[in-house]
Design a protein around this motif. Structure first.
Motif, PDB file in Angstrom:
ATOM      1  N   TRP A  62      18.931  11.812  -0.731  1.00  0.00           N
ATOM      2  CA  TRP A  62      18.177  10.957   0.307  1.00  0.00           C
ATOM      3  C   TRP A  62      19.428  10.719   1.446  1.00  0.00           C
ATOM      4  O   TRP A  62      20.548  10.132   1.138  1.00  0.00           O
ATOM      5  N   ARG A  63      19.077  10.897   2.721  1.00  0.00           N
ATOM      6  CA  ARG A  63      19.821  10.539   3.901  1.00  0.00           C
ATOM      7  C   ARG A  63      19.480   9.640   4.886  1.00  0.00           C
ATOM      8  O   ARG A  63      20.147   9.383   5.986  1.00  0.00           O
ATOM      9  N   ASP A  64      18.411   8.917   4.344  1.00  0.00           N
ATOM     10  CA  ASP A  64      17.796   7.764   5.323  1.00  0.00           C
ATOM     11  C   ASP A  64      18.122   6.504   4.791  1.00  0.00           C
ATOM     12  O   ASP A  64      18.825   6.261   3.792  1.00  0.00           O
ATOM     13  N   SER A  65      17.578   5.195   5.466  1.00  0.00           N
ATOM     14  CA  SER A  65      17.953   4.163   5.117  1.00  0.00           C
ATOM     15  C   SER A  65      17.164   3.360   3.881  1.00  0.00           C
ATOM     16  O   SER A  65      16.132   4.160   3.349  1.00  0.00           O
ATOM     17  N   GLU A  66      17.567   2.239   3.289  1.00  0.00           N
ATOM     18  CA  GLU A  66      16.776   1.580   2.173  1.00  0.00           C
ATOM     19  C   GLU A  66      15.553   1.288   2.507  1.00  0.00           C
ATOM     20  O   GLU A  66      14.511   1.567   1.574  1.00  0.00           O
ATOM     21  N   GLU A  67      15.104   1.035   3.775  1.00  0.00           N
ATOM     22  CA  GLU A  67      13.883   0.511   4.260  1.00  0.00           C
ATOM     23  C   GLU A  67      12.912   1.840   4.255  1.00  0.00           C
ATOM     24  O   GLU A  67      11.816   1.874   3.824  1.00  0.00           O
ATOM     25  N   ALA A  68      13.540   3.015   4.714  1.00  0.00           N
ATOM     26  CA  ALA A  68      12.686   3.921   4.916  1.00  0.00           C
ATOM     27  C   ALA A  68      12.385   4.540   3.535  1.00  0.00           C
ATOM     28  O   ALA A  68      11.327   5.091   3.288  1.00  0.00           O
ATOM     29  N   PHE A  69      13.366   4.394   2.429  1.00  0.00           N
ATOM     30  CA  PHE A  69      13.167   4.812   1.341  1.00  0.00           C
ATOM     31  C   PHE A  69      12.015   4.188   0.510  1.00  0.00           C
ATOM     32  O   PHE A  69      11.127   4.766  -0.184  1.00  0.00           O
ATOM     33  N   ALA A  70      11.787   2.788   0.773  1.00  0.00           N
ATOM     34  CA  ALA A  70      10.429   2.042   0.279  1.00  0.00           C
ATOM     35  C   ALA A  70       9.372   2.594   0.712  1.00  0.00           C
ATOM     36  O   ALA A  70       8.529   2.785   0.201  1.00  0.00           O
ATOM     37  N   SER A  71       9.364   3.030   2.188  1.00  0.00           N
ATOM     38  CA  SER A  71       8.134   3.533   2.683  1.00  0.00           C
ATOM     39  C   SER A  71       7.881   4.922   2.293  1.00  0.00           C
ATOM     40  O   SER A  71       6.704   5.273   1.944  1.00  0.00           O
ATOM     41  N   PHE A  72       8.940   5.567   2.143  1.00  0.00           N
ATOM     42  CA  PHE A  72       8.979   7.203   1.521  1.00  0.00           C
ATOM     43  C   PHE A  72       8.520   7.002   0.165  1.00  0.00           C
ATOM     44  O   PHE A  72       7.339   7.851  -0.305  1.00  0.00           O
ATOM     45  N   HIS A  73       8.658   6.018  -0.837  1.00  0.00           N
ATOM     46  CA  HIS A  73       8.305   6.109  -1.973  1.00  0.00           C
ATOM     47  C   HIS A  73       6.695   5.650  -2.063  1.00  0.00           C
ATOM     48  O   HIS A  73       6.019   6.199  -2.949  1.00  0.00           O
ATOM     49  N   VAL A 107      11.645  13.945  -7.506  1.00  0.00           N
ATOM     50  CA  VAL A 107      10.335  13.662  -7.002  1.00  0.00           C
ATOM     51  C   VAL A 107       9.469  14.360  -8.125  1.00  0.00           C
ATOM     52  O   VAL A 107       9.541  15.698  -8.369  1.00  0.00           O
ATOM     53  N   MET A 108       8.526  13.740  -8.901  1.00  0.00           N
ATOM     54  CA  MET A 108       7.725  14.423 -10.035  1.00  0.00           C
ATOM     55  C   MET A 108       6.281  13.881  -9.925  1.00  0.00           C
ATOM     56  O   MET A 108       5.900  13.079  -9.261  1.00  0.00           O
ATOM     57  N   PRO A 109       5.507  14.662 -10.507  1.00  0.00           N
ATOM     58  CA  PRO A 109       4.237  14.124 -10.599  1.00  0.00           C
ATOM     59  C   PRO A 109       3.886  12.894 -11.247  1.00  0.00           C
ATOM     60  O   PRO A 109       4.502  12.369 -12.273  1.00  0.00           O
ATOM     61  N   ALA A 110       3.130  12.003 -10.775  1.00  0.00           N
ATOM     62  CA  ALA A 110       2.579  10.635 -11.518  1.00  0.00           C
ATOM     63  C   ALA A 110       2.135  10.905 -12.790  1.00  0.00           C
ATOM     64  O   ALA A 110       1.538  11.744 -12.962  1.00  0.00           O
ATOM     65  N   GLY A 111       2.699  10.278 -13.654  1.00  0.00           N
ATOM     66  CA  GLY A 111       2.236  10.417 -15.294  1.00  0.00           C
ATOM     67  C   GLY A 111       3.094  11.294 -16.136  1.00  0.00           C
ATOM     68  O   GLY A 111       2.948  11.521 -17.161  1.00  0.00           O
ATOM     69  N   GLU A 165       4.437   6.238   0.288  1.00  0.00           N
ATOM     70  CA  GLU A 165       3.833   7.421   0.756  1.00  0.00           C
ATOM     71  C   GLU A 165       3.526   8.527  -0.399  1.00  0.00           C
ATOM     72  O   GLU A 165       2.815   9.265  -0.610  1.00  0.00           O
ATOM     73  N   LEU A 166       4.675   8.642  -1.257  1.00  0.00           N
ATOM     74  CA  LEU A 166       4.363   9.688  -2.431  1.00  0.00           C
ATOM     75  C   LEU A 166       3.505   9.175  -3.488  1.00  0.00           C
ATOM     76  O   LEU A 166       2.924  10.075  -4.014  1.00  0.00           O
ATOM     77  N   THR A 167       3.493   7.874  -3.604  1.00  0.00           N
ATOM     78  CA  THR A 167       2.279   7.324  -4.551  1.00  0.00           C
ATOM     79  C   THR A 167       1.041   7.870  -4.034  1.00  0.00           C
ATOM     80  O   THR A 167      -0.133   8.147  -4.893  1.00  0.00           O
ATOM     81  N   GLN A 168       0.845   7.881  -2.929  1.00  0.00           N
ATOM     82  CA  GLN A 168      -0.563   8.328  -2.035  1.00  0.00           C
ATOM     83  C   GLN A 168      -0.839   9.873  -2.459  1.00  0.00           C
ATOM     84  O   GLN A 168      -1.790  10.108  -2.576  1.00  0.00           O
ATOM     85  N   HIS A 169       0.280  10.555  -2.636  1.00  0.00           N
ATOM     86  CA  HIS A 169       0.276  11.971  -2.899  1.00  0.00           C
ATOM     87  C   HIS A 169       0.102  12.177  -4.625  1.00  0.00           C
ATOM     88  O   HIS A 169       0.356  13.340  -5.133  1.00  0.00           O
ATOM     89  N   ASN A 170       0.079  11.272  -5.358  1.00  0.00           N
ATOM     90  CA  ASN A 170       0.159  11.287  -6.873  1.00  0.00           C
ATOM     91  C   ASN A 170       1.557  11.685  -7.266  1.00  0.00           C
ATOM     92  O   ASN A 170       1.528  12.617  -8.222  1.00  0.00           O
ATOM     93  N   HIS A 221       5.744  21.916  -0.745  1.00  0.00           N
ATOM     94  CA  HIS A 221       5.146  21.717   0.746  1.00  0.00           C
ATOM     95  C   HIS A 221       4.680  20.388   1.064  1.00  0.00           C
ATOM     96  O   HIS A 221       4.925  19.966   2.308  1.00  0.00           O
ATOM     97  N   ARG A 222       4.291  19.869   0.215  1.00  0.00           N
ATOM     98  CA  ARG A 222       3.967  18.157   0.397  1.00  0.00           C
ATOM     99  C   ARG A 222       5.110  17.620   0.911  1.00  0.00           C
ATOM    100  O   ARG A 222       5.066  16.642   1.905  1.00  0.00           O
ATOM    101  N   LEU A 223       6.162  17.612   0.396  1.00  0.00           N
ATOM    102  CA  LEU A 223       7.453  17.047   0.924  1.00  0.00           C
ATOM    103  C   LEU A 223       7.910  17.431   2.254  1.00  0.00           C
ATOM    104  O   LEU A 223       8.428  16.750   2.933  1.00  0.00           O
ATOM    105  N   SER A 224       7.567  18.652   2.451  1.00  0.00           N
ATOM    106  CA  SER A 224       8.015  19.305   4.026  1.00  0.00           C
ATOM    107  C   SER A 224       7.266  18.781   4.825  1.00  0.00           C
ATOM    108  O   SER A 224       7.806  18.365   6.287  1.00  0.00           O
ATOM    109  N   LEU A 225       5.882  18.078   4.625  1.00  0.00           N
ATOM    110  CA  LEU A 225       5.250  17.375   5.554  1.00  0.00           C
ATOM    111  C   LEU A 225       5.960  15.920   5.860  1.00  0.00           C
ATOM    112  O   LEU A 225       5.402  15.468   7.022  1.00  0.00           O
ATOM    113  N   LEU A 226       6.800  15.411   4.953  1.00  0.00           N
ATOM    114  CA  LEU A 226       7.177  14.257   5.086  1.00  0.00           C
ATOM    115  C   LEU A 226       8.526  14.294   5.875  1.00  0.00           C
ATOM    116  O   LEU A 226       9.253  13.230   6.185  1.00  0.00           O
TER     117      LEU A 226
END
Length: 260
Positions: free
Chosen positions: A145-156, A175-179, A158-163, A98-103
């Motif tokens: 992943w089907r987007d650019s490298e620049e978008a990937f950095a931004s995506f990464h 994509v995995m839980p932090a920790g 945002e994932l951090t903000q979702h833990n 669900h969290r990924l679908s929002l992105l």
């Protein structure tokens, strides 16, 4: 160097390591697998595969009931009755998707939950039945992943903000839980072992195996197909071996190096 007479534990990745990257066969490793069983040396699977994939594989390998690490360390099974996510308070698979679908409105990527069994089969070379098992996930998601490298950095970011965090496997991003991770999961698993500590030999071929290979006593870096090299942080170079062969041939080469 360790010997077969010592209390040992073999910790192994599957795809591209014990299993051939293309055929998923482990035939070249049969002789070593028999030796490990004869000496009662535990074989602990530490893989990006799901529990649903690992359980029937354990049966074929003759190690049913052994503990294993699944989904790149996001899931640990201690025994048939005890399975935990790592960290213990991490989100379940449905919440993660669900969290990924929002992105997906801002980034172009596709998760395994968006694919059919037939599509996963076509991408991986797995049978449709095995592809279905790979989609029975508990704690992490696989991304194309089907987007650019620049978008990937931004995506990464945002994932951090979702833990959440990303790790690169042999074919896909995970994509995995932090920790969580193979290293964290292995250290946790070893802390649960009773009796005399075992000397650990780890074998892996991908960047996601590096934390596991840093956590064992002896590390076998199997020659792999990933464009990203396996970078270890440990400095005890005498305890690290890089193979000349791929897959199960390299797996055997690594055990030959440290145990014969």
């Amino acid at each position: 160097m360790p010997t077969l007479q010592q209390p040992l534990m073999i910790v192994t990745d599957l795809d591209g390591s014990l299993l051939d990257h293309h055929s998923y066969s482990w035939d070249p490793a049969e002789e070593w697998l028999e030796q490990l069983q004869q000496h009662q040396i535990p074989l602990v699977i530490c893989s990006s595969k799901t529990a649903a994939e690992i359980l029937p594989l354990q049966k074929k390998l003759g190690i049913t009931g052994a503990p294993f690490i699944a989904e790149n360390g996001a899931l640990i099974q201690l025994d048939p009755s005890e399975r935990i996510r790592l960290p213990a308070d991490s989100a379940d698979y449905e919440t993660l998707c669900h969290r990924l679908s929002l992105l997906q409105s801002r980034y172009r990527f596709t998760g395994f939950h968006n694919f059919t069994d037939r599509e996963v089969s076509a991408m991986t070379g797995l049978s449709e039945a095995d592809a279905a098992l790979s989609r029975q996930r508990d704690a992490s998601e696989v991304l194309v992943w089907r987007d650019s490298e620049e978008a990937f950095a931004s995506f990464h970011s945002e994932l951090t903000q979702h833990n959440l965090t990303l790790t690169q496997g042999g074919r896909f991003w995970h994509v995995m839980p932090a920790g969580s991770g193979k290293g964290e999961a292995l250290r946790w698993l070893l802390s649960q072992q009773s009796g005399e500590p075992r000397v650990t030999i780890g074998l892996g071929d991908g960047p996601n195996d590096a934390p596991m290979l840093d956590a064992v006593d002896y590390a076998v870096v199997i020659k792999g197909y990933s464009k990203t090299p396996v970078r270890l942080t440990r400095q005890d170079l005498k305890h690290i071996y890089h193979t000349a062969h791929y897959g199960p041939e390299g797996w055997c080469e690594g055990l030959d190096y440290f145990l014969t």
